[in-house]
Write an enzyme that holds these catalytic residues in place. Structure first.
Site, PDB file in Angstrom:
ATOM      1  N   TYR A 123       0.819  -1.213   0.000  1.00  0.00           N
ATOM      2  CA  TYR A 123       0.000   0.000   0.000  1.00  0.00           C
ATOM      3  C   TYR A 123       0.852   1.262   0.000  1.00  0.00           C
ATOM      4  O   TYR A 123       0.334   2.356   0.182  1.00  0.00           O
ATOM      5  CB  TYR A 123      -0.914   0.013   1.233  1.00  0.00           C
ATOM      6  N   LYS A 190       4.256 -14.087   5.631  1.00  0.00           N
ATOM      7  CA  LYS A 190       4.564 -15.044   4.551  1.00  0.00           C
ATOM      8  C   LYS A 190       6.080 -15.001   4.352  1.00  0.00           C
ATOM      9  O   LYS A 190       6.585 -14.829   3.237  1.00  0.00           O
ATOM     10  CB  LYS A 190       3.793 -14.632   3.282  1.00  0.00           C
ATOM     11  N   ASP A 223      -1.683 -17.881   4.695  1.00  0.00           N
ATOM     12  CA  ASP A 223      -2.677 -18.774   4.071  1.00  0.00           C
ATOM     13  C   ASP A 223      -3.228 -19.762   5.105  1.00  0.00           C
ATOM     14  O   ASP A 223      -4.442 -19.992   5.177  1.00  0.00           O
ATOM     15  CB  ASP A 223      -2.103 -19.497   2.837  1.00  0.00           C
ATOM     16  N   ASP A 247      -5.715  -6.221   5.571  1.00  0.00           N
ATOM     17  CA  ASP A 247      -6.888  -5.828   4.789  1.00  0.00           C
ATOM     18  C   ASP A 247      -7.750  -7.056   4.503  1.00  0.00           C
ATOM     19  O   ASP A 247      -8.971  -7.066   4.712  1.00  0.00           O
ATOM     20  CB  ASP A 247      -6.405  -5.192   3.474  1.00  0.00           C
TER      21      ASP A 247
END
Ligand code: NAD
Length: 359
Positions: A123, A190, A223, A247
């Protein structure tokens, strides 16, 4: 005496902001409202979606209650919300997700808090448009440095993750736990794939966690986190993560508590804070007296708590919870499809005010 910036926003914003303001006014606190425009509404008046008067007002008043703002997709101006967070350095995106009786959901007893880093990651707004000179030069630079081959017809978005911003959000999450008697922080990342960006976030999380031995700390790959939240959300408490995952996971958690109509958030910095519903401006429902004002009211609940007005904050939350639990004066999203007893935004607001009168 509080002076609070109120941004009704676009689409359904003005309708839900009016209901939230009327509910707060009913609490009898010494609040004056400083009305400001942003987004489409501000473009018409000032030629910019974020006028200086808006930023000055928030900087001066320190607290802002904001309705949703329309962001054109793929063209036009960039997100006003992202720009506000960046220009006011609102580095924390705090979103509590709690089940309410009366809301149709597959889950009960959800009580989660998402802490989203608000200022960097994908972002950051640093992007290279497909085919532009800078973009082709950048692709060539990557190739010359033997870092990889990027197809020439690519667009590129940059993902910066810093030690400073990561440590700051993780520390905030642990401090929040301490203050609110929460038991566990889960860092979401991640880092197995993005070793130099998410890797920094993960290292920062581990480092900061060591200063809080009384609070349990664990880690989840993003995930897997999504699956775990669907299968056993009761195992989690406070989740801290970089911007993009925040988000997405926020919307997942909104789904657990009955949808976007029930989710609110606070964007908090060192100097000021902006409170808002998580949902967007739902333009198709504009001026239709149709949507649920609950998320905007929950944003107001968070705002009152931030101001230290804990009692009025609880009172407002309770009045809203009772109206939802009774299920008589609620909007379409809280009823079975086709139920003729559905009421509008305004009528649901009136029912909440009636509850406030009784307490
Ligand atoms: P949205 O949240 O506005 O609407 C999606 C759907 O969710 C709506 O069609 C409606 O069915 C439902 N919904 C949303 N709010 C509701 C409410 N209060 N009560 C009942 N149902 C509700 O998402 P979108 O359509 O993807 O986005 C519309 C605009 O809002 C876009 O311009 C987007 O950029 C913007 N947006 C703003 C914010 C913000 O200001 N914080 C957040 C998300 C999206």
């Amino acid at each position: 005496m509080y002076k609070i910036t109120l941004v009704p926003g676009d689409g359904i914003g003005p309708e839900i902001a009016k209901v939230a303001r009327e509910c707060i006014d009913r609490l009898g606190l010494p609040i004056t409202w400083d009305f400001q425009d942003a987004g489409e509404t501000a473009i018409k008046k000032y030629g910019t979606p974020i006028p200086e008067t808006l930023l000055d007002s928030i900087k001066k008043n320190k607290v802002c209650l904001k309705g949703p703002i329309t962001t054109p997709i793929g063209k036009g101006y960039r997100s006003v919300n992202v720009a506000l967070r960046k220009s006011l350095n609102l580095y924390v995106g705090l979103r509590p997700f709690k089940s309410h009786k009366g809301v149709r959901s597959k889950y009960q007893n959800i009580d989660l808090v998402v802490m989203r880093e608000n200022t960097e990651d994908l972002y950051s707004g640093i992007e290279f448009e497909r085919g532009k000179k800078d973009t082709l030069e950048f692709i060539d630079f990557i190739k010359r440095r033997r870092k990889g081959r990027i197809p020439l017809d690519s667009g590129i978005s940059i993902k910066p993750i810093s030690v400073t911003a990561s440590e700051r959000i993780v520390r905030f999450a642990f401090e929040y736990c301490k203050k609110n008697r929460r038991k566990k922080v889960t860092a979401v990342h991640k880092a197995n794939i993005m070793k130099f960006s998410d890797g920094i976030f993960l290292e920062a999380s581990r480092r900061i966690s060591q200063s809080y031995p009384e609070i349990e700390y664990e880690e989840r790959i993003v995930d897997n986190m999504c699956m775990q939240l669907i299968q056993k959300p009761e195992k989690y408490d406070v989740l801290v993560m970089p911007n993009l995952y925040g988000d997405i996971i926020s919307d997942l958690c909104a789904g657990l508590v009955g949808g976007l109509g029930m989710a609110a958030g606070a964007n908090v910095g060192e100097d000021c804070a902006v409170f808002e519903p998580t949902h967007g401006s739902a333009p198709k429902y504009k001026k239709k007296n149709k949507v649920n004002p609950a998320a905007m009211i929950l944003a107001a609940v968070l705002m009152l708590e931030y101001l230290g007005e804990v009692e009025p904050s609880r009172k407002l939350e309770k009045a809203l919870a009772e109206v939802i639990k009774e299920g008589r004066s609620v909007t379409y999203d809280l009823k079975e499809e086709g139920d003729p007893s559905v009421v509008g935004t305004k009528e649901m607001g009136e029912a909440i005010i009636e509850k406030l009168k009784m307490t």
